[in-house]
Design a protein around this motif. Structure first.
Motif, PDB file in Angstrom:
ATOM      1  N   THR A  17     105.212 -45.476  26.047  1.00 47.50           N
ATOM      2  CA  THR A  17     104.387 -44.583  25.237  1.00 47.50           C
ATOM      3  C   THR A  17     104.079 -43.355  26.074  1.00 47.50           C
ATOM      4  N   LEU A  18     104.681 -42.234  25.720  1.00 50.03           N
ATOM      5  CA  LEU A  18     104.518 -41.035  26.526  1.00 50.03           C
ATOM      6  C   LEU A  18     103.386 -40.163  25.977  1.00 50.03           C
ATOM      7  N   VAL A  19     103.133 -39.092  26.703  1.00 49.87           N
ATOM      8  CA  VAL A  19     102.018 -38.204  26.354  1.00 49.87           C
ATOM      9  C   VAL A  19     102.246 -37.582  24.986  1.00 49.87           C
ATOM     10  N   ASP A  20     101.185 -37.547  24.188  1.00 53.80           N
ATOM     11  CA  ASP A  20     101.231 -36.939  22.859  1.00 53.80           C
ATOM     12  C   ASP A  20     100.429 -35.638  22.895  1.00 53.80           C
ATOM     13  N   PHE A  73     108.116 -52.997  41.297  1.00 55.29           N
ATOM     14  CA  PHE A  73     107.750 -51.603  41.030  1.00 55.29           C
ATOM     15  C   PHE A  73     108.089 -51.206  39.599  1.00 55.29           C
ATOM     16  N   PHE A  74     109.220 -51.685  39.081  1.00 58.32           N
ATOM     17  CA  PHE A  74     109.605 -51.303  37.731  1.00 58.32           C
ATOM     18  C   PHE A  74     108.654 -51.904  36.697  1.00 58.32           C
ATOM     19  N   LYS A  75     108.214 -53.133  36.930  1.00 59.33           N
ATOM     20  CA  LYS A  75     107.240 -53.731  36.017  1.00 59.33           C
ATOM     21  C   LYS A  75     105.902 -53.003  36.100  1.00 59.33           C
ATOM     22  N   MET A  76     105.509 -52.580  37.305  1.00 61.88           N
ATOM     23  CA  MET A  76     104.287 -51.780  37.442  1.00 61.88           C
ATOM     24  C   MET A  76     104.430 -50.466  36.683  1.00 61.88           C
ATOM     25  N   LEU A  77     105.601 -49.842  36.779  1.00 63.12           N
ATOM     26  CA  LEU A  77     105.818 -48.574  36.092  1.00 63.12           C
ATOM     27  C   LEU A  77     105.763 -48.741  34.579  1.00 63.12           C
ATOM     28  N   LEU A  78     106.414 -49.783  34.058  1.00 61.52           N
ATOM     29  CA  LEU A  78     106.381 -50.018  32.616  1.00 61.52           C
ATOM     30  C   LEU A  78     104.976 -50.359  32.139  1.00 61.52           C
ATOM     31  N   SER A  79     104.204 -51.047  32.989  1.00 59.88           N
ATOM     32  CA  SER A  79     102.828 -51.370  32.624  1.00 59.88           C
ATOM     33  C   SER A  79     101.979 -50.106  32.503  1.00 59.88           C
ATOM     34  N   VAL A  80     102.188 -49.169  33.425  1.00 60.02           N
ATOM     35  CA  VAL A  80     101.447 -47.909  33.361  1.00 60.02           C
ATOM     36  C   VAL A  80     101.875 -47.091  32.151  1.00 60.02           C
ATOM     37  N   LEU A  81     103.182 -47.117  31.851  1.00 63.84           N
ATOM     38  CA  LEU A  81     103.701 -46.321  30.733  1.00 63.84           C
ATOM     39  C   LEU A  81     103.426 -46.944  29.373  1.00 63.84           C
ATOM     40  N   SER A  82     102.924 -48.165  29.349  1.00 61.37           N
ATOM     41  CA  SER A  82     102.691 -48.825  28.068  1.00 61.37           C
ATOM     42  C   SER A  82     101.523 -48.220  27.305  1.00 61.37           C
ATOM     43  N   THR A  83     100.576 -47.626  28.014  1.00 60.72           N
ATOM     44  CA  THR A  83      99.417 -47.003  27.365  1.00 60.72           C
ATOM     45  C   THR A  83      99.157 -45.643  27.995  1.00 60.72           C
ATOM     46  N   VAL A  84      98.794 -44.698  27.181  1.00 63.63           N
ATOM     47  CA  VAL A  84      98.449 -43.356  27.652  1.00 63.63           C
ATOM     48  C   VAL A  84      96.947 -43.178  27.536  1.00 63.63           C
ATOM     49  N   PRO A  85      96.261 -42.838  28.614  1.00 67.82           N
ATOM     50  CA  PRO A  85      94.803 -42.677  28.524  1.00 67.82           C
ATOM     51  C   PRO A  85      94.436 -41.476  27.670  1.00 67.82           C
ATOM     52  N   SER A  86      93.325 -41.610  26.958  1.00 67.79           N
ATOM     53  CA  SER A  86      92.871 -40.501  26.124  1.00 67.79           C
ATOM     54  C   SER A  86      92.320 -39.358  26.966  1.00 67.79           C
ATOM     55  N   LEU A  87      91.842 -39.676  28.161  1.00 67.54           N
ATOM     56  CA  LEU A  87      91.345 -38.670  29.095  1.00 67.54           C
ATOM     57  C   LEU A  87      92.053 -38.865  30.438  1.00 67.54           C
ATOM     58  N   ASP A  88      91.843 -37.934  31.341  1.00 65.09           N
ATOM     59  CA  ASP A  88      92.401 -38.022  32.694  1.00 65.09           C
ATOM     60  C   ASP A  88      93.921 -38.200  32.664  1.00 65.09           C
ATOM     61  N   VAL A  89      94.578 -37.298  31.950  1.00 60.16           N
ATOM     62  CA  VAL A  89      96.028 -37.387  31.859  1.00 60.16           C
ATOM     63  C   VAL A  89      96.686 -37.056  33.191  1.00 60.16           C
ATOM     64  N   LEU A  90      96.148 -36.074  33.908  1.00 60.50           N
ATOM     65  CA  LEU A  90      96.744 -35.685  35.184  1.00 60.50           C
ATOM     66  C   LEU A  90      96.699 -36.803  36.224  1.00 60.50           C
ATOM     67  N   PRO A  91      95.556 -37.512  36.407  1.00 65.48           N
ATOM     68  CA  PRO A  91      95.594 -38.668  37.326  1.00 65.48           C
ATOM     69  C   PRO A  91      96.582 -39.742  36.884  1.00 65.48           C
ATOM     70  N   TRP A  92      96.742 -39.908  35.578  1.00 64.31           N
ATOM     71  CA  TRP A  92      97.718 -40.864  35.053  1.00 64.31           C
ATOM     72  C   TRP A  92      99.136 -40.457  35.441  1.00 64.31           C
ATOM     73  N   MET A  93      99.423 -39.149  35.352  1.00 63.89           N
ATOM     74  CA  MET A  93     100.722 -38.649  35.760  1.00 63.89           C
ATOM     75  C   MET A  93     100.940 -38.825  37.256  1.00 63.89           C
ATOM     76  N   VAL A  94      99.901 -38.556  38.042  1.00 62.73           N
ATOM     77  CA  VAL A  94      99.999 -38.728  39.490  1.00 62.73           C
ATOM     78  C   VAL A  94     100.279 -40.184  39.841  1.00 62.73           C
ATOM     79  N   LEU A  95      99.645 -41.116  39.136  1.00 63.02           N
ATOM     80  CA  LEU A  95      99.879 -42.538  39.376  1.00 63.02           C
ATOM     81  C   LEU A  95     101.337 -42.903  39.105  1.00 63.02           C
ATOM     82  N   ILE A  96     101.886 -42.405  38.007  1.00 63.77           N
ATOM     83  CA  ILE A  96     103.289 -42.689  37.671  1.00 63.77           C
ATOM     84  C   ILE A  96     104.225 -42.146  38.741  1.00 63.77           C
ATOM     85  N   LEU A  97     104.027 -40.891  39.120  1.00 59.43           N
ATOM     86  CA  LEU A  97     104.902 -40.276  40.114  1.00 59.43           C
ATOM     87  C   LEU A  97     104.772 -40.948  41.472  1.00 59.43           C
TER      88      LEU A  97
END
Length: 254
Positions: free
Chosen positions: A128-131, A213-237
């Motif tokens: 689920t990517l950024v909307d 690591f791939f399971k951690m990445l998919l877990s992070v990508l499964s939900t997009v936070p409604s706030l703090d999108v930039l920290p979410w992106m930093v976590l993924i990268l």
């Protein structure tokens, strides 16, 4: 009007790229299964290469034995030689290990594959990517959403390609096992065998960390936070960057 047409075309192209990425990523999940038979079935020449390397391994083992024995015989002339009893004993032991090197590698691969099975490799990639709604009333929110999505897709694709590269390296190390075991016949060349063992073990460990690591990445990508999108992106990268540097981290362990 022109802006709406450009926005519609950009969103259509982005959805097409996303679908292709999900298909490609799902297809590459087979790499994490550690199935060495997959490589042998798709690269038939590997069986011939293994037979040739087995013969070369025997030649190296016998040649190294003769060379080291000659050095021991000429120790009185200033050459440093090994104890003949230890030399012949090591060569005798490693001749059996050389013969059983494919089975020894298969044991290591099966243990690693069992651990990966316990970790449960995902069967498909669904993210689920950024909307654009996350950016509120920003006029160019759709452009930011596409930009964020492209960055995630590019970084994740590079990680998958590096995982495939590690899989090929592990297959090559398995094929060259007879050469490594042939070098264990004497103390002077034992470092080559030890280095191969460390590298082989680290690559097996890397295949396990790839799944983690791939399971951690998919877990992070499964939900997009409604706030703090930039920290979410930093976590993924950060997860992707650490996963790509995992081989260097394992090397520091020794």
């Amino acid at each position: 009007m022109l802006e709406l047409i450009f926005q519609g075309f950009a969103e259509w192209a982005y959805e097409l790229v996303l679908e292709c990425w999900e298909y490609f990523s799902t297809a590459l999940l087979d790499i994490m299964s550690m199935d060495y038979a997959y490589m042998k079935s798709h690269v038939p020449v590997m069986d011939d290469i293994i037979q040739v390397l087995m013969a070369v391994g025997w030649a190296l083992l016998i040649g190294n034995l003769v060379f080291q024995a000659l050095k021991s015989m000429m120790s009185g002339l200033g050459f440093e030689g090994e104890d003949p009893k230890l030399l012949f004993t090591r060569s005798f032991v490693f001749s059996f290990l050389l013969l059983a090197s494919p089975q020894i590698c298969e044991i290591g691969l099966s243990i690693t594959a069992r651990i990966i099975d316990l970790l449960q490799v995902p069967t498909a990639v669904h993210v689920t990517l950024v909307d654009k709604s996350i950016f509120g009333t920003l006029t160019a929110s759709w452009l930011l959403a596409i930009l964020f999505g492209i960055i995630i897709i590019f970084k994740t694709l590079r990680l998958l390609l590096e995982i495939a590269e590690r899989y090929i390296i592990l297959a090559v190390l398995t094929m060259t096992a007879p050469l490594a075991f042939a070098m264990g016949g004497s103390k002077s060349t034992a470092d080559i065998f030890s280095g191969w063992c460390r590298m082989y073990g680290s690559m097996c460990l890397l295949m396990v960390t790839n799944v983690i690591f791939f399971k951690m990445l998919l877990s992070v990508l499964s939900t997009v936070p409604s706030l703090d999108v930039l920290p979410w992106m930093v976590l993924i990268l950060t997860i992707v960057k650490v996963a790509r540097k995992a081989d260097a981290i394992i090397t520091r362990i020794g």
